[in-house]
Write a protein that holds these residues in place. Structure first.
Motif, PDB file in Angstrom:
ATOM      1  N   ASP A  34       0.859  -1.180   0.000  1.00 34.84           N
ATOM      2  CA  ASP A  34       0.000   0.000   0.000  1.00 34.84           C
ATOM      3  C   ASP A  34       0.895   1.230   0.000  1.00 34.84           C
ATOM      4  O   ASP A  34       1.677   1.438   0.940  1.00 34.84           O
ATOM      5  CB  ASP A  34      -0.901  -0.021   1.239  1.00 34.84           C
ATOM      6  N   ASP A  35       0.791   2.065  -1.035  1.00 33.21           N
ATOM      7  CA  ASP A  35       1.709   3.202  -1.132  1.00 33.21           C
ATOM      8  C   ASP A  35       1.442   4.273  -0.077  1.00 33.21           C
ATOM      9  O   ASP A  35       2.262   5.179   0.098  1.00 33.21           O
ATOM     10  CB  ASP A  35       1.692   3.813  -2.539  1.00 33.21           C
ATOM     11  N   LYS A  36       0.334   4.187   0.651  1.00 29.76           N
ATOM     12  CA  LYS A  36       0.111   5.144   1.737  1.00 29.76           C
ATOM     13  C   LYS A  36       0.972   4.815   2.952  1.00 29.76           C
ATOM     14  O   LYS A  36       1.205   5.674   3.805  1.00 29.76           O
ATOM     15  CB  LYS A  36      -1.362   5.167   2.133  1.00 29.76           C
ATOM     16  N   HIS A  37       1.426   3.569   3.034  1.00 27.44           N
ATOM     17  CA  HIS A  37       2.198   3.138   4.200  1.00 27.44           C
ATOM     18  C   HIS A  37       3.597   2.649   3.835  1.00 27.44           C
ATOM     19  O   HIS A  37       4.487   2.671   4.691  1.00 27.44           O
ATOM     20  CB  HIS A  37       1.446   2.029   4.935  1.00 27.44           C
ATOM     21  N   ASN A  38       3.794   2.218   2.610  1.00 29.13           N
ATOM     22  CA  ASN A  38       5.098   1.745   2.172  1.00 29.13           C
ATOM     23  C   ASN A  38       5.813   2.917   1.509  1.00 29.13           C
ATOM     24  O   ASN A  38       5.582   3.230   0.336  1.00 29.13           O
ATOM     25  CB  ASN A  38       4.905   0.575   1.183  1.00 29.13           C
ATOM     26  N   LEU A  39       6.684   3.573   2.251  1.00 31.85           N
ATOM     27  CA  LEU A  39       7.194   4.887   1.849  1.00 31.85           C
ATOM     28  C   LEU A  39       7.995   4.884   0.547  1.00 31.85           C
ATOM     29  O   LEU A  39       7.867   5.825  -0.249  1.00 31.85           O
ATOM     30  CB  LEU A  39       8.017   5.493   2.997  1.00 31.85           C
ATOM     31  N   PRO A  40       8.836   3.891   0.253  1.00 28.55           N
ATOM     32  CA  PRO A  40       9.527   3.931  -1.041  1.00 28.55           C
ATOM     33  C   PRO A  40       8.577   3.906  -2.242  1.00 28.55           C
ATOM     34  O   PRO A  40       8.932   4.408  -3.313  1.00 28.55           O
ATOM     35  CB  PRO A  40      10.403   2.671  -1.002  1.00 28.55           C
ATOM     36  N   LEU A  41       7.364   3.347  -2.073  1.00 27.19           N
ATOM     37  CA  LEU A  41       6.398   3.383  -3.168  1.00 27.19           C
ATOM     38  C   LEU A  41       5.947   4.804  -3.474  1.00 27.19           C
ATOM     39  O   LEU A  41       5.543   5.109  -4.596  1.00 27.19           O
ATOM     40  CB  LEU A  41       5.184   2.506  -2.842  1.00 27.19           C
ATOM     41  N   GLN A  42       6.025   5.686  -2.481  1.00 28.09           N
ATOM     42  CA  GLN A  42       5.625   7.078  -2.717  1.00 28.09           C
ATOM     43  C   GLN A  42       6.619   7.806  -3.614  1.00 28.09           C
ATOM     44  O   GLN A  42       6.222   8.621  -4.461  1.00 28.09           O
ATOM     45  CB  GLN A  42       5.464   7.809  -1.379  1.00 28.09           C
ATOM     46  N   VAL A  43       7.893   7.492  -3.470  1.00 22.91           N
ATOM     47  CA  VAL A  43       8.862   8.130  -4.362  1.00 22.91           C
ATOM     48  C   VAL A  43       8.789   7.497  -5.747  1.00 22.91           C
ATOM     49  O   VAL A  43       9.044   8.165  -6.764  1.00 22.91           O
ATOM     50  CB  VAL A  43      10.290   8.072  -3.767  1.00 22.91           C
ATOM     51  N   ALA A  44       8.399   6.214  -5.826  1.00 25.75           N
ATOM     52  CA  ALA A  44       8.165   5.592  -7.134  1.00 25.75           C
ATOM     53  C   ALA A  44       6.981   6.264  -7.828  1.00 25.75           C
ATOM     54  O   ALA A  44       6.998   6.482  -9.043  1.00 25.75           O
ATOM     55  CB  ALA A  44       7.912   4.098  -6.974  1.00 25.75           C
ATOM     56  N   ASP A  45       5.943   6.607  -7.059  1.00 24.00           N
ATOM     57  CA  ASP A  45       4.806   7.348  -7.605  1.00 24.00           C
ATOM     58  C   ASP A  45       5.253   8.717  -8.125  1.00 24.00           C
ATOM     59  O   ASP A  45       4.841   9.160  -9.200  1.00 24.00           O
ATOM     60  CB  ASP A  45       3.741   7.518  -6.520  1.00 24.00           C
ATOM     61  N   MET A  46       6.106   9.379  -7.366  1.00 24.89           N
ATOM     62  CA  MET A  46       6.629  10.677  -7.792  1.00 24.89           C
ATOM     63  C   MET A  46       7.394  10.563  -9.100  1.00 24.89           C
ATOM     64  O   MET A  46       7.223  11.366 -10.025  1.00 24.89           O
ATOM     65  CB  MET A  46       7.532  11.264  -6.694  1.00 24.89           C
ATOM     66  N   LEU A  47       8.227   9.527  -9.204  1.00 29.59           N
ATOM     67  CA  LEU A  47       9.014   9.326 -10.414  1.00 29.59           C
ATOM     68  C   LEU A  47       8.115   9.025 -11.604  1.00 29.59           C
ATOM     69  O   LEU A  47       8.275   9.615 -12.681  1.00 29.59           O
ATOM     70  CB  LEU A  47      10.008   8.181 -10.195  1.00 29.59           C
ATOM     71  N   ALA A  48       7.160   8.111 -11.432  1.00 36.26           N
ATOM     72  CA  ALA A  48       6.268   7.734 -12.540  1.00 36.26           C
ATOM     73  C   ALA A  48       5.457   8.925 -13.022  1.00 36.26           C
ATOM     74  O   ALA A  48       5.294   9.139 -14.232  1.00 36.26           O
ATOM     75  CB  ALA A  48       5.340   6.601 -12.096  1.00 36.26           C
TER      76      ALA A  48
END
Length: 297
Positions: free
Chosen positions: A182-196
């Protein structure tokens, strides 16, 4: 070498080709741990947000509701500074045109391939594995994707089979099973969202110098792009439309679920069907082999 993890998230466009971009970053696990502590602190710094989703930041909604654009941009810059402190050595993006896919593949494909998420997820795993193998990396990489309803089940079942199409050095770099978070809790997924999000925006030729500058900055020095060509998508559509009758019933939800059930049983029994380079032939092999396995079990 320390353990490595790759985090991937997606961003989809509603314009033109309606590109779907999967972007990811690979770094050592100890760096991801330090990054997560610093990222959490940056999120909490006033004006605070609980998580970052670029769609909300861009639309000034959700966590950014009521913010001004200037304050929003300052917050994003503070988060980019965290990324810079723990910059991953490699970033990647795999993209596909949803308009082409939905026109040529979705109407004729089996149920599990009616959206491009399965194809592009395997494309991302393949791109990372092949590149890192070429760089001489020998440590297997853990893959974590943002959650996609249903896709995680299909990937879990078919990944081992699909990986047979990779060379042995690349295949050994994929730590299994692939994970989802879940990208709301898994912090590296948030920077992946930023990159995408930034990669997709940049390719749409939006005239915003701040976003364009940030898009270039958040990529690593070694950034690998893998666009899936439109002609390849059209070939898939033609192949599926001419496919053997063995694929026809896989268009229904019930039949696809039954295939999943048999696949799970056969996988637990250690059975893997013969692979093929062509996706239609590959799926036909899976279906025929698992039907044979089901009949003999």
């Amino acid at each position: 070498m320390m353990d490595l993890s790759a985090y991937f998230d997606d961003s989809g466009s509603d314009f033109g080709k309606r590109d779907l971009v999967f972007a990811g970053l690979v770094n050592r696990d100890d760096s991801w741990e330090q990054f997560s502590v610093a990222w959490s602190a940056a999120l909490a710094k006033p004006p605070s947000i609980e998580y970052l989703k670029m769609a909300e930041a861009n639309g000034l909604r959700g966590q950014f509701a009521g913010w001004t654009r200037d304050v929003r941009d300052q917050k994003l810059e503070s988060l980019v500074e965290v990324l810079d402190r723990f910059r991953p050595p490699w970033t990647y993006d795999v993209s596909i045109g949803r308009t082409e896919y939905e026109r040529h593949v979705s109407p004729v494909s089996p149920r599990g391939l009616s959206t491009p998420y399965f194809v592009i997820t395997f494309g991302a795993v393949s791109a990372v594995a092949r590149h890192l193998a070429s760089e001489g990396v020998s440590k297997p990489v853990r893959f974590i994707f943002d959650e996609q309803n249903g896709v995680d089940t299909d990937i879990a079942l078919f990944l081992d089979y699909m990986l047979e199409n990779l060379d042995s050095d690349s295949r050994e770099l994929v730590k299994r099973p692939v994970g989802y978070g879940d990208d709301k809790h898994n912090l590296p997924l948030q920077v992946a969202d930023m990159l995408a999000w930034h990669i997709r925006w940049q390719r749409e030729d939006r005239e915003d110098p701040t976003i364009m500058r940030r898009a270039e900055y958040i990529r690593s020095k070694t950034h690998i792009e893998m666009p899936i060509p439109a002609e390849m998508i059209r070939r898939w559509g033609t192949a599926f439309s001419q496919a053997l009758p063995i694929l026809e019933t896989l268009k229904t939800k019930g039949e696809w679920q039954r295939l999943r059930t048999v696949a799970e049983r056969s996988k637990r029994a250690g059975f893997t069907p013969p692979h093929a380079d062509d996706p239609v032939e590959a799926l036909a092999n899976i279906r025929a082999a698992w039907d044979k396995f089901r009949g003999s079990s």
